[in-house]
Design an enzyme around this catalytic site. Sequence first.
Site, PDB file in Angstrom:
ATOM      1  N   THR A 116      45.634  44.533  43.383  1.00  0.00           N
ATOM      2  CA  THR A 116      45.105  44.819  42.131  1.00  0.00           C
ATOM      3  C   THR A 116      44.380  46.270  42.071  1.00  0.00           C
ATOM      4  O   THR A 116      43.515  46.616  43.248  1.00  0.00           O
ATOM      5  CB  THR A 116      44.292  43.774  41.532  1.00  0.00           C
ATOM      6  OG1 THR A 116      45.280  42.521  41.744  1.00  0.00           O
ATOM      7  CG2 THR A 116      43.812  44.017  40.261  1.00  0.00           C
ATOM      8  N   GLY A 155      39.083  40.381  47.391  1.00  0.00           N
ATOM      9  CA  GLY A 155      37.864  39.887  47.855  1.00  0.00           C
ATOM     10  C   GLY A 155      37.861  40.378  49.255  1.00  0.00           C
ATOM     11  O   GLY A 155      38.544  40.609  50.157  1.00  0.00           O
ATOM     12  N   GLU A 398      45.758  35.521  41.214  1.00  0.00           N
ATOM     13  CA  GLU A 398      46.969  35.271  41.890  1.00  0.00           C
ATOM     14  C   GLU A 398      47.920  34.906  40.683  1.00  0.00           C
ATOM     15  O   GLU A 398      48.732  34.424  40.733  1.00  0.00           O
ATOM     16  CB  GLU A 398      46.707  33.821  42.706  1.00  0.00           C
ATOM     17  CG  GLU A 398      47.821  33.778  43.632  1.00  0.00           C
ATOM     18  CD  GLU A 398      47.765  35.037  44.632  1.00  0.00           C
ATOM     19  OE1 GLU A 398      46.843  35.206  45.393  1.00  0.00           O
ATOM     20  OE2 GLU A 398      48.641  35.838  44.514  1.00  0.00           O
TER      21      GLU A 398
END
Length: 633
Positions: A116, A155, A398
């Site tokens: 992303t 993350g 996701e």
Amino acid sequence: MKCYPVPRENLVLSIDNLKDDIPEEYLSHKECYENVIRKGSVLYDIFSELSKDRKHKAHQAPSNAYRISDGIMQNVNPFLLHFALFVPAITNQATPEQQAEFLKHGFGIIGTYAQTELGHGTFLRGLETTATLDLETDEFVLNSPTLTSYKWWPGGLGHTANHCVVMAQLYVKGKCHGPHLFFVQIRDIETHEPLPGLKLGEIGAKMGFNTADNGFLGFHNFRIPRNNMLMKNSQVLKDGTYVESKNEKLTYGSMVFVRVYLLSDMAYMLARAATISVRYSAVRHQSHIKPDEPEVQILDFVIQQHKLFISIATSHAFKICGLWLWQTYSKVMEDIGKGSMDRLPELHALSCCLKTTSTRDAGWLIEQCRLACGGHGYLMSSNLPSLYTTATAAITYEGESTVLLLQTARYLIKSWKRAMEGESLPATVSFLSEYFNKRYNKWENTPKGIVDGLKLVVAGVTKMCAESIQKHVSRGQQYEEAWNSSSVQLIKASEAYSRALLCEVFWFEVDKVSSTLSNNLAVVLKQLAELYITYWALEKRGDLLVYTTISKDDLDKLQERYEELLALIRPNAVGLVDSFDIRDEILCSTLGAYDGRVYERMMEHALKSPLNAETVNQSFHKYMKPVILKHKI
Ligand SMILES: CCCCCCCCCC/C=C\CCCCCCCCCC(=O)SCCNC(=O)CCNC(=O)[C@H](O)C(C)(C)COP(=O)(O)OP(=O)(O)OC[C@H]1O[C@@H](n2cnc3c(N)ncnc32)[C@H](O)[C@@H]1OP(=O)(O)O
Ligand SMILES: Cc1cc2nc3c(=O)[nH]c(=O)nc-3n(C[C@H](O)[C@H](O)[C@H](O)COP(=O)(O)OP(=O)(O)OC[C@H]3O[C@@H](n4cnc5c(N)ncnc54)[C@H](O)[C@@H]3O)c2cc1C
């Protein structure tokens, strides 16, 4: 999912420096992060030793690792992406030689999955990060040409990971070949300093997930060896020849893995929320049912049972469907390994709608569990607020829910067209052919009858979508415009499909195994499955009235049966949540502890607030007192 030796929960939970002296909600943003790194490193070390001892691939977490990690962390583990996406991306998308090379350090590296960007999350073909082949040096040069091309959200990217798998547009000899994955080291292993040519940091405080260390990453002429492109499916040869993949969507395989996994993850999230709220509802006495009798357990209010028992049933539904979907995933991956990709579109469609429904349902059901606990559910020490913010993040990550439902709708419309042309369809959509050929039954007030009815709704809405698209096209719209114009109905078709799948798989899997269970267990599991199916038949009564032969009388009987099921489940409710077998140290809830000492635990937790360390806070003397004295009459 491969079963690896699992660290016994009590082994991990007995480790002193995995305990928190101060509740996390009283730590600063930075202290929170440092605290989860402290605990995560202990876990990481345990998993590493465990896998080395047993000669397992020293980079895969044991099967219950997520459950233990969730409990110990009491928040999201910043090492999570290493296991959830970084390692699976390499094992699924790199050649065996590359896997040996990239994973040779086992737990010695910490990775994340950087796809992303600030400007793009859904539309992968619009990603702006570039990877351009330099033929002379046999390298790729990575660049972030714009601010919007900075990787944003991955993350562990801010301050934890030292490697990542990066999704970037591949450029060879001036031609763009679309998004591809690249193995990239981003920090020095020894010093942890960002490597030259990179801009790294964390993206700031969030609604939840505040220990996940979601970060940003910008490239400036950053060079990596050509061999760092993951080349299992497509290759770039030394002379610059591009060998394309048999199926360009194989690049997206890692996302399917997490979407499939999330169904089971949501089952576990809901099991925790149900355990907390049902146990609390058995302890909490409030108000009367019969005026001349003592205050009752709030669990005796039928409306409280209506709020909570659906969460118990849904947790089992997601667990059972999660296992079914995992088996489908494993079979499709096996087929792909043998060169057949026939079932990939079906798996993609199933994983999209089931991931969406399970994460959305987990969100509103956890909120419903919180609200059912009154004011005390609003305390951080109940752990319900954290469960809510953690679960609802999955509605977006996701694959954002709307976008994934539209993917499933794309599959339904294609299947409907195949049914119209008389083609045979996979079992998961074969009901479309039956509907098209008008082979369906009169309504029956049974679990199978409800499942058949929910399938009729899917077929009816899908047919309506196909006709809507055709209508817009006949009025001059291009197909893509007609698709956009019909998207409200398309979402409805996918939602209906997902619900029918969950009801069908839950009921028939329970029915299939019930003969192997003790009678008592079979009876209770069937009650839960029937409660789930009847709940959703009543929730979707409007659609059933439109698309099936159900009558008002049938609905009245279903409502009566639903309330009977609530009463049948009530005596087993606490036993059912106890059977989720979630230890207090992992449940982390003052309301849901096994011993039921709710009020004592709430007070113990309140006294840990730093504010309660003194009777008068310094702010009185500094700020309040001058004002009070000034205006004192
Ligand atoms: C120390 C101790 C730690 C212990 C931890 C232990 C952990 C154990 C494991 C835990 C595992 C999981 C836990 C879960 C935690 C997760 C934490 C957070 C993770 C978050 C990560 C992310 O968010 S990663 C980024 C995700 N991003 C997305 O999902 C992007 C969504 N967008 C897309 O997928 C696509 O862009 C799109 C499909 C929406 C649109 O793409 P495109 O425009 O190209 O598609 P089209 O609509 O044109 O369709 C083209 C055709 O391609 C088919 N298609 C599309 N996608 C796929 C796919 N993924 N697979 C297969 N096929 C696909 C589509 O069907 C079309 O086909 P046709 O119809 O035939 O044309
Ligand atoms: C907690 C968290 C953790 C994350 N972790 C990671 C990670 O580790 N790695 C990573 O790469 N990413 C990660 N992400 C990013 C995540 O994958 C994206 O946020 C997600 O894919 C959605 O993309 P977006 O944010 O750009 O939203 P957009 O795609 O911009 O969506 C915004 C709105 O536009 C709508 N929309 C977009 N496209 C369409 C369409 N075609 N049709 C109709 N409506 C449309 C959406 O439905 C939505 O309502 C994380 C996100 C969160 C919240």
